[in-house]
Design a protein around this motif. Structure first.
Motif: not given
Length: 140
Positions: A98, A111, A134
């Motif tokens: 992200h 992720e 993120g």
């Protein structure tokens, strides 16, 4: 006398398969070397102060550096990526998917739920967006 310098590397056993070496960086931060004990494969975590981290690695002739792990985009964590990618051609650099555009030299965006191996150790990714949108954690 300051104890926050490269001569004060701390070693922790994290279970039976992993060793963690704590590397002082800058004046108030840390980077880490995570080692799979069986294979001696290693990863550096958030090696922003590449000068101190490279100096520490020179003394670690017992390991095989294979990976860089970044927890988030800030330069005081990911700032050493380009130096590591140039100094260790082909090294895998893991970081938050992200924030992929904001973290230099990532080769393996991660992720939540992703996993990969460091030697014989399975490493899992946990998405922990608090400090940055993120932010990820590595769990082995």
């Amino acid at each position: 006398m300051s104890t926050h310098n490269i001569s004060n590397i701390k070693i922790h056993n994290a279970g039976s398969s992993i060793e963690i070496r704590v590397i002082p960086m800058f004046t108030d931060n840390y980077g880490y070397v995570v080692i799979d004990k069986a294979s001696k494969d290693a990863a550096v975590v958030d090696p922003a102060d590449h000068v101190n981290m490279m100096e520490a690695l020179k003394s670690m002739t017992d390991i095989n550096l294979k990976q860089v792990w970044n927890t988030h985009k800030h330069d005081d964590h990911a700032g050493g990526n380009i130096k590591f990618s140039k100094s260790f051609p082909g090294i895998k650099i893991y970081g938050p998917k992200h924030e992929n555009e904001e973290v230099p030299a990532i080769t393996n965006p991660c992720e939540d739920g992703d996993s990969f191996n460091l030697g014989n150790t399975l490493v899992k990714i946990l998405y922990v967006p608090c400090h940055t949108r993120g932010h990820i954690a590595f769990f082995g």
